[in-house]
Motif scaffolding. Sequence first.
Motif, PDB file in Angstrom:
ATOM      1  N   LYS A 124       0.721  -1.293   0.017  1.00 48.49           N
ATOM      2  CA  LYS A 124      -0.129   0.096  -0.031  1.00 48.49           C
ATOM      3  C   LYS A 124       0.648   1.219  -0.151  1.00 48.49           C
ATOM      4  CE  LYS A 124      -4.002  -2.127   2.217  1.00 48.49           C
ATOM      5  NZ  LYS A 124      -5.073  -2.225   3.277  1.00 48.49           N
ATOM      6  N   ASN A 125       2.040   1.248   0.400  1.00 53.69           N
ATOM      7  CA  ASN A 125       2.757   2.516   0.639  1.00 53.69           C
ATOM      8  C   ASN A 125       3.609   2.714  -0.434  1.00 53.69           C
ATOM      9  OD1 ASN A 125       4.738   0.401   1.063  1.00 53.69           O
ATOM     10  ND2 ASN A 125       5.975   1.590   2.068  1.00 53.69           N
ATOM     11  N   MET A 126       3.337   1.906  -1.679  1.00 56.42           N
ATOM     12  CA  MET A 126       4.334   2.048  -2.950  1.00 56.42           C
ATOM     13  C   MET A 126       3.689   3.000  -3.927  1.00 56.42           C
ATOM     14  SD  MET A 126       7.223   0.526  -2.572  1.00 56.42           S
ATOM     15  CE  MET A 126       7.849  -0.143  -1.170  1.00 56.42           C
ATOM     16  N   ARG A 127       4.429   3.914  -4.531  1.00 54.67           N
ATOM     17  CA  ARG A 127       3.511   5.072  -5.314  1.00 54.67           C
ATOM     18  C   ARG A 127       4.222   5.222  -6.667  1.00 54.67           C
ATOM     19  NH1 ARG A 127       0.642   4.310  -2.312  1.00 54.67           N
ATOM     20  NH2 ARG A 127      -0.817   5.573  -0.811  1.00 54.67           N
ATOM     21  N   LYS A 128       5.672   4.613  -6.678  1.00 50.72           N
ATOM     22  CA  LYS A 128       6.240   4.891  -8.174  1.00 50.72           C
ATOM     23  C   LYS A 128       7.067   3.624  -8.368  1.00 50.72           C
ATOM     24  CE  LYS A 128       5.096   9.093  -8.773  1.00 50.72           C
ATOM     25  NZ  LYS A 128       4.507   9.965  -9.893  1.00 50.72           N
ATOM     26  N   VAL A 129       7.616   3.605  -9.775  1.00 55.05           N
ATOM     27  CA  VAL A 129       8.128   2.189 -10.302  1.00 55.05           C
ATOM     28  C   VAL A 129       9.212   2.953 -11.176  1.00 55.05           C
ATOM     29  CG1 VAL A 129       8.310   0.348 -11.525  1.00 55.05           C
ATOM     30  CG2 VAL A 129       6.194   0.850 -10.066  1.00 55.05           C
ATOM     31  N   TYR A 130      10.618   2.771 -10.681  1.00 57.42           N
ATOM     32  CA  TYR A 130      11.653   2.988 -11.769  1.00 57.42           C
ATOM     33  C   TYR A 130      12.111   1.765 -12.395  1.00 57.42           C
ATOM     34  CZ  TYR A 130      16.295   4.997 -13.287  1.00 57.42           C
ATOM     35  OH  TYR A 130      16.979   5.575 -14.021  1.00 57.42           O
ATOM     36  N   MET A 131      12.036   1.754 -13.582  1.00 55.82           N
ATOM     37  CA  MET A 131      12.215   0.452 -14.420  1.00 55.82           C
ATOM     38  C   MET A 131      13.877   0.536 -14.924  1.00 55.82           C
ATOM     39  SD  MET A 131       8.796   0.517 -16.413  1.00 55.82           S
ATOM     40  CE  MET A 131       7.096   0.816 -15.479  1.00 55.82           C
ATOM     41  N   VAL A 132      14.247  -0.791 -14.828  1.00 54.08           N
ATOM     42  CA  VAL A 132      15.667  -0.919 -15.332  1.00 54.08           C
ATOM     43  C   VAL A 132      15.750  -2.394 -16.084  1.00 54.08           C
ATOM     44  CG1 VAL A 132      16.873   0.027 -13.469  1.00 54.08           C
ATOM     45  CG2 VAL A 132      16.052  -2.076 -13.045  1.00 54.08           C
ATOM     46  N   SER A 133      16.698  -3.061 -16.313  1.00 61.84           N
ATOM     47  CA  SER A 133      16.964  -4.023 -17.188  1.00 61.84           C
ATOM     48  C   SER A 133      17.566  -5.299 -16.530  1.00 61.84           C
ATOM     49  CB  SER A 133      17.777  -3.416 -18.297  1.00 61.84           C
ATOM     50  OG  SER A 133      17.450  -2.738 -19.036  1.00 61.84           O
ATOM     51  N   SER A 134      17.766  -5.406 -15.437  1.00 57.19           N
ATOM     52  CA  SER A 134      18.107  -6.270 -14.737  1.00 57.19           C
ATOM     53  C   SER A 134      18.175  -6.203 -13.100  1.00 57.19           C
ATOM     54  CB  SER A 134      19.400  -6.870 -14.931  1.00 57.19           C
ATOM     55  OG  SER A 134      20.647  -5.972 -14.371  1.00 57.19           O
ATOM     56  N   GLY A 135      18.371  -7.204 -12.566  1.00 54.43           N
ATOM     57  CA  GLY A 135      18.226  -7.342 -10.756  1.00 54.43           C
ATOM     58  C   GLY A 135      19.518  -6.342 -10.351  1.00 54.43           C
ATOM     59  N   SER A 136      20.590  -6.709 -11.027  1.00 51.76           N
ATOM     60  CA  SER A 136      21.811  -5.816 -10.449  1.00 51.76           C
ATOM     61  C   SER A 136      21.554  -4.385 -10.738  1.00 51.76           C
ATOM     62  CB  SER A 136      22.883  -6.526 -11.085  1.00 51.76           C
ATOM     63  OG  SER A 136      23.426  -7.677 -10.670  1.00 51.76           O
ATOM     64  N   GLU A 137      20.844  -4.039 -11.990  1.00 52.08           N
ATOM     65  CA  GLU A 137      20.678  -2.511 -12.013  1.00 52.08           C
ATOM     66  C   GLU A 137      19.881  -2.134 -11.345  1.00 52.08           C
ATOM     67  OE1 GLU A 137      19.524  -1.512 -16.159  1.00 52.08           O
ATOM     68  OE2 GLU A 137      21.139  -2.742 -17.100  1.00 52.08           O
ATOM     69  N   ALA A 138      18.698  -2.978 -10.730  1.00 55.34           N
ATOM     70  CA  ALA A 138      17.464  -2.465  -9.932  1.00 55.34           C
ATOM     71  C   ALA A 138      18.347  -2.176  -8.335  1.00 55.34           C
ATOM     72  CB  ALA A 138      16.730  -3.519  -9.459  1.00 55.34           C
ATOM     73  N   ILE A 139      19.299  -3.132  -8.077  1.00 56.11           N
ATOM     74  CA  ILE A 139      20.084  -2.743  -6.735  1.00 56.11           C
ATOM     75  C   ILE A 139      20.851  -1.617  -6.790  1.00 56.11           C
ATOM     76  CG2 ILE A 139      21.849  -3.900  -5.235  1.00 56.11           C
ATOM     77  CD1 ILE A 139      19.146  -4.828  -4.750  1.00 56.11           C
ATOM     78  N   GLU A 140      21.641  -1.401  -7.967  1.00 57.03           N
ATOM     79  CA  GLU A 140      22.502  -0.229  -8.221  1.00 57.03           C
ATOM     80  C   GLU A 140      21.329   1.309  -8.286  1.00 57.03           C
ATOM     81  OE1 GLU A 140      25.777   0.289  -8.904  1.00 57.03           O
ATOM     82  OE2 GLU A 140      26.284  -1.933  -8.500  1.00 57.03           O
ATOM     83  N   ALA A 141      20.337   1.112  -8.693  1.00 54.09           N
ATOM     84  CA  ALA A 141      19.282   2.233  -8.654  1.00 54.09           C
ATOM     85  C   ALA A 141      18.877   2.372  -7.481  1.00 54.09           C
ATOM     86  CB  ALA A 141      18.257   1.861  -9.562  1.00 54.09           C
ATOM     87  N   ALA A 142      18.664   1.331  -6.683  1.00 53.03           N
ATOM     88  CA  ALA A 142      18.009   1.421  -5.225  1.00 53.03           C
ATOM     89  C   ALA A 142      19.233   2.330  -4.396  1.00 53.03           C
ATOM     90  CB  ALA A 142      17.478   0.315  -4.694  1.00 53.03           C
ATOM     91  N   LEU A 143      20.265   1.799  -4.553  1.00 54.34           N
ATOM     92  CA  LEU A 143      21.434   2.179  -3.530  1.00 54.34           C
ATOM     93  C   LEU A 143      21.626   3.926  -3.780  1.00 54.34           C
ATOM     94  CD1 LEU A 143      24.215  -0.591  -3.847  1.00 54.34           C
ATOM     95  CD2 LEU A 143      22.404  -0.308  -2.100  1.00 54.34           C
ATOM     96  N   LYS A 144      21.580   4.247  -5.195  1.00 55.52           N
ATOM     97  CA  LYS A 144      21.822   5.492  -5.422  1.00 55.52           C
ATOM     98  C   LYS A 144      20.379   6.425  -4.948  1.00 55.52           C
ATOM     99  CE  LYS A 144      24.938   5.093  -9.609  1.00 55.52           C
ATOM    100  NZ  LYS A 144      25.018   5.528 -10.738  1.00 55.52           N
ATOM    101  N   MET A 145      19.234   5.584  -5.231  1.00 56.81           N
ATOM    102  CA  MET A 145      18.194   6.386  -4.923  1.00 56.81           C
ATOM    103  C   MET A 145      18.098   6.630  -3.173  1.00 56.81           C
ATOM    104  SD  MET A 145      14.292   5.302  -5.908  1.00 56.81           S
ATOM    105  CE  MET A 145      14.496   5.273  -7.508  1.00 56.81           C
TER     106      MET A 145
END
Length: 449
Positions: free
Chosen positions: A88-109
Amino acid sequence: MSHVFHRNLRATLPKAVSASGIHIVDQHGKQYIDACGGAAVSCLGHNHPSVLAAMQEQMHKLDYAHTSFFTTDVAEELAELMVANGPKNMRKVYMVSSGSEAIEAALKMARQYFLERGEFKRTQFIARRQSYHGNTLGALAVGGNAWRREPFQPLLMDATHIEPCYAYRNQREGESAHGYGQRLVAELESEIVRLGPDTVIAVCMEPVVGATLGAVAAVEGYFQGVRRICDKYGVLLIADEIMCGMGRTGTLYALEQEGIEADLITVAKGLGGGYQAIGAVLVSEKVANVFSSGSGQFMHGHTYIGHPVACAAALEVQKVLMREELVTHCAELGPYLRDSLHQAFDANPFVGDIRGRGLFQAIELVQSREDKKPFDPRFKLNARIRDAAMDLGLMVYAMGGTIDGRLGDHILLAPPFTVSPAQVQEIVGKLQQAVQLATSSIPLSTAAV
């Protein structure tokens, strides 16, 4: 001679030429049951007609548009569906091309979240030993897979690693499951205090640890304690659901079963089911609002993020999961898989633990059940079982270094959600044969010392 730079340049791999359902076929016509989804990827199995049709339709409309210039209908629809079906607390989705990219994005975010708030001293991440968060340098840094980290250690940023919630080996004699979990929560709090609460960005954890430990879920109350400590010190919680999420454990998001919400959730694998390369970060309202009211810009991006064809594939995969009630099927069939593993291996002296949730199950191999002594890693038992299984036409996810990056062996199963009870029996039967073949001539020297 192959000109492909393969992962193993000395191995001769069979050539996959076709696939359908839970089977992959090689160049000789041999069928393999994909009982691990490659790497817990193929949640729908292979060659699903509606996913292929959705991809083809999107390619005829729009093949590619860079996200610095355009958004697309298909990306917007996918994000809307993920938010609607997510916590319920999720509002946005940032799309990437892999799991590793998702972690990189989350760390930077997570880092930029605190910069937007003016908390510039926050530079530290806390994760767990024997975790796996991806193979890029940032993901390796927060990951706790010692074997994968070792060659690149000098290149990795500093990150702190605490004990995993691994009750089979680390729960003390006489210690209750709840007491064990709360001891680990206290360790997390101590680590935050040691580093300085105003220096810690986030805690990054897999709700069910996948590749490195083999389908290890936390004891009850552990994640509630982690959430409480994060809130106490203003630290973000990143849930890595790249392997265990998107229905794999019997709920769409694995953290649902822990009764808490994360600040950021990373997903991949089961998001697109292997039909296209895609991952994503789900962003909570708390985090998104700080960006919106601050700079309004995330200082990160890749060329292929939000790829229209990848989004079309993922959107249809998610629609199929809902339409065919496959997450429910996964939840219902999980106990059957678990019971089948117990029936096959409870009498096997070399299987020390059977664990997992939903269609995410594993066995841990031991030399001795009594003292849980692992095999000598030089014996490469997990690889022997993997190879024996392949000979029998079965694909399983085999890993070593389960205990500390060097010792321990486990076999992970993550079949498609479309698997039938009869196919579960065939998978378990072939795995039983493979374990028997691999352990039938164990030398006395294979016990680790």
